[in-house]
Write an enzyme that holds these catalytic residues in place. Structure first.
Site, PDB file in Angstrom:
ATOM      1  N   LYS A  44       0.711  -2.566  13.237  1.00 40.93           N
ATOM      2  CA  LYS A  44       0.755  -1.205  12.687  1.00 40.93           C
ATOM      3  C   LYS A  44       1.445  -0.331  13.741  1.00 40.93           C
ATOM      4  CE  LYS A  44      -2.021   2.251  10.308  1.00 40.93           C
ATOM      5  NZ  LYS A  44      -1.178   3.361  10.719  1.00 40.93           N
TER       6      LYS A  44
ATOM      7  N   ARG B 127       5.943   9.577   3.332  1.00 41.10           N
ATOM      8  CA  ARG B 127       4.997   8.858   2.473  1.00 41.10           C
ATOM      9  C   ARG B 127       4.540   9.698   1.288  1.00 41.10           C
ATOM     10  NH1 ARG B 127      -0.079   7.322   5.818  1.00 41.10           N
ATOM     11  NH2 ARG B 127      -0.958   6.921   3.780  1.00 41.10           N
TER      12      ARG B 127
ATOM     13  N   GLU C 173       0.568  -8.006  10.265  1.00 41.98           N
ATOM     14  CA  GLU C 173       1.698  -7.322  10.900  1.00 41.98           C
ATOM     15  C   GLU C 173       1.135  -6.296  11.866  1.00 41.98           C
ATOM     16  OE1 GLU C 173       4.898  -5.730   8.306  1.00 41.98           O
ATOM     17  OE2 GLU C 173       3.665  -6.519   6.677  1.00 41.98           O
TER      18      GLU C 173
ATOM     19  N   LYS D  21      -5.763  -1.731   6.748  1.00 33.85           N
ATOM     20  CA  LYS D  21      -5.315  -1.307   8.077  1.00 33.85           C
ATOM     21  C   LYS D  21      -6.512  -1.415   9.013  1.00 33.85           C
ATOM     22  CE  LYS D  21      -5.809   3.601   6.799  1.00 33.85           C
ATOM     23  NZ  LYS D  21      -5.108   4.913   6.724  1.00 33.85           N
TER      24      LYS D  21
ATOM     25  N   GLU E 289       8.650   1.750   8.790  1.00 28.20           N
ATOM     26  CA  GLU E 289       8.105   2.700   9.759  1.00 28.20           C
ATOM     27  C   GLU E 289       9.252   3.326  10.536  1.00 28.20           C
ATOM     28  OE1 GLU E 289       4.248   4.102  11.406  1.00 28.20           O
ATOM     29  OE2 GLU E 289       4.814   2.905   9.671  1.00 28.20           O
TER      30      GLU E 289
ATOM     31  N   ARG F 155       5.363   6.427   8.193  1.00 30.05           N
ATOM     32  CA  ARG F 155       5.747   5.573   7.069  1.00 30.05           C
ATOM     33  C   ARG F 155       6.793   6.310   6.235  1.00 30.05           C
ATOM     34  NH1 ARG F 155       2.305   2.482   3.647  1.00 30.05           N
ATOM     35  NH2 ARG F 155       3.621   1.161   2.316  1.00 30.05           N
TER      36      ARG F 155
END
Length: 527
Positions: A226, A246, A224, A397, A271, A231
């Site tokens: 970023k 987060r 996906e 990530k 997000e 977040r």
């Protein structure tokens, strides 16, 4: 208060994580209720004592001591709590030393006008270390190398429970956590969240190192984008809707447009973004647009219109009351896709998957991320359940490579904790067309302990002006600064600021006049 002060003092001088963990567990084992609960709240950023601000402390100490002597001392020491703790005139036997719980409860009940007398009475009764701990507590300056996660880990270790089990309950609890300690000691039942719209710990990704790329079995992963936002977790349950960061902070007050769009019951991971062409679609705006709405309790109609919030969905944790976290990623993704297709939630969409057939394709996509205004890629194992924390392996990530500029050191400030004796926080700048040096960012990591000692000596040897704990220095030292992006900033004279800067190298060899210029930064502004 004595035991809490001793804990803080030892934490400051214990650099190792396991050593800090042992100190915390021992404190929770021996401290009474409610003291240990208030200590836990203070260490995990859950304690807000609004009545005692630094200005009040400064005014109080200037009543008891020579104001000039205090200011000189504060200028030299650089830390308010440490300065006041050492300079406060002792009055042995003046009062009974207070317990930690007594301090917290008295401050929470006191009116603003009552706080100075309370504080003076306590300072009279305590020794210097205890005074320092008291002032750190009430001004919110507990920088002793303990994160909220480490504090929760210590509580879990004290009760011989997994930290994930404690974190699952955490946001349904309140200081001084009597029910939590009762359960951990076997004196009470496990606390229940009930119908509360409570935060659930997020699953986090680990950075993908270059050495790991070739060995990664890419066919076992989904990819996906970023996205460059923050977040968040959206929780709609029992007629209540809340939006959490987060770390579990409730940020819904700054994003009423998101909350008002909810007409379903679910817990969603995504997000938070700002879309340029309206709330239901369009181009993702630079992070600076989102920043205009962060850290606000309320927002104006103008902000809502100019910076419309949008939630790009990554995952679904609960659908209705059904807990989906134990499902593998692929079935969870299918449930999320079906949820979005059925509910058609306003101000929300599904983060698309990125098609790829090889790691070389992924590397090319990552390389193009910056020009597309995207932070990089997320790689998630297809069979991974949704696990709290940062497990190694299921999610990675893979961020775009950082940018690098040469900047000139302008100001230095003393650090905190074990760095309180060093000038370790550095403000740096770039040259304008008129050859004026203007600030563009601040960094306090990226160098070794040996480099810090040399930097500290350079600051002391080249100071031109003093502003309390801050030193202005000659424009003679170049820092190579790595950063993620350049954004507009009204807080900097340059009108620009580096995002996520860190010192990557100290350019002892480079003349300051050869450092980068504001025009170079202007060309890097995204969007």
């Amino acid at each position: 208060m004595k035991a809490f002060a001793a804990l803080l003092d030892r934490l400051v001088y214990t650099p190792q994580r396991n050593g800090k963990l042992r100190l915390l567990v021992d404190y929770f084992r021996h401290a009474p209720d409610p003291d240990r609960g208030w200590a836990l709240a203070a260490l995990s950023d859950g304690l807000d004592l609004k009545g005692a601000k630094p200005a009040l402390v400064r005014a109080l100490v200037e009543e008891r001591t020579d104001p000039v002597l205090f200011r000189w001392s504060y200028d030299y020491v650089g830390d308010l709590a440490e300065t006041v703790a050492l300079i406060w005139p002792e009055r042995p036997g003046a009062n009974r030393p207070p317990a930690l719980g007594e301090v917290v409860e008295a401050l929470r009940a006191a009116g603003r006008g009552e706080v100075p007398a309370l504080l003076a009475r306590w300072l009279d009764a305590l020794d210097p270390t205890e005074r320092w701990a008291l002032l750190k507590l009430i001004t919110g300056g507990l920088r002793v190398g303990v994160s909220a996660r480490l504090a929760k880990t210590a509580v879990a270790a004290f009760g011989d429970r997994p930290v994930e089990e404690v974190e699952e309950l955490w946001h349904g609890l309140a200081p001084p956590y009597g029910a939590l300690f009762a359960w951990l000691e076997g004196r009470g039942a496990k606390p229940e969240l009930g119908e509360a719209a409570a935060f659930r710990p997020l699953m986090l990704a680990t950075p993908l190192e270059e050495s790991e790329v070739e060995a990664l079995p890419f066919e076992e992963y989904l990819a996906e984008w970023k996205w460059d936002g923050i977040r968040v977790q959206l929780v709609a349950r029992g007629g209540e809707t809340r939006l959490f960061s987060r770390t579990g902070d409730d940020i819904g007050g700054a994003f009423p447009d998101i909350l008002e769009a909810v007409d379903f019951e679910a817990t969603l991971d995504g997000e938070l973004l700002v879309l340029r062409d309206g709330p239901e679609g369009g181009e993702v705006a630079p992070f600076n647009d989102l920043q205009q709405r962060l850290n606000r309790k309320t927002v104006t109609a103008k902000l809502l219109q100019r910076h419309p919030a949008h939630l790009r969905l990554y995952d679904i944790l609960f659908e209705g009351r059904e807990d989906l976290r134990s499902l593998p990623l692929l079935p969870r993704r299918a449930r999320l896709e079906a949820f979005v297709a059925r509910e058609k939630p306003r101000r929300m969409d599904l983060s698309p998957l990125v098609d790829f057939a090889s790691m070389s394709e992924l590397e090319a996509l990552r390389a193009a991320a910056r020009e597309n205004g995207i932070e990089g890629l997320m790689l998630k194992r297809k069979d991974s359940p949704y696990l709290a924390g940062r497990p190694k392996g299921p999610w990675y990530k893979w961020k775009r490579d950082p940018l690098v500029l040469d900047c000139v050191l302008m100001y230095a400030q003393r650090g905190h904790g074990k760095r309180s004796s060093f000038y370790s926080d550095y403000t740096f700048g770039a040259w304008t067309p008129e050859d004026e040096l203007v600030p563009v960012g601040k960094a306090y990591f990226g160098f070794t302990d040996e480099e810090l000692k040399r930097l500290d000596k350079w600051v002391r040897d080249h100071t031109t002006e003093r502003f309390g704990p801050v030193r202005a220095v000659e424009p003679g030292l170049v820092l190579e600064v790595a950063f993620d992006a350049v954004q507009r900033s009204t807080r900097h004279k340059s009108g620009l600021a580096l995002r996520f800067p860190r010192v990557s190298r100290i350019r002892w060899d480079k003349p300051a006049h050869e450092a980068d210029r504001v025009e170079t930064l202007e060309a890097l502004v995204e969007g």
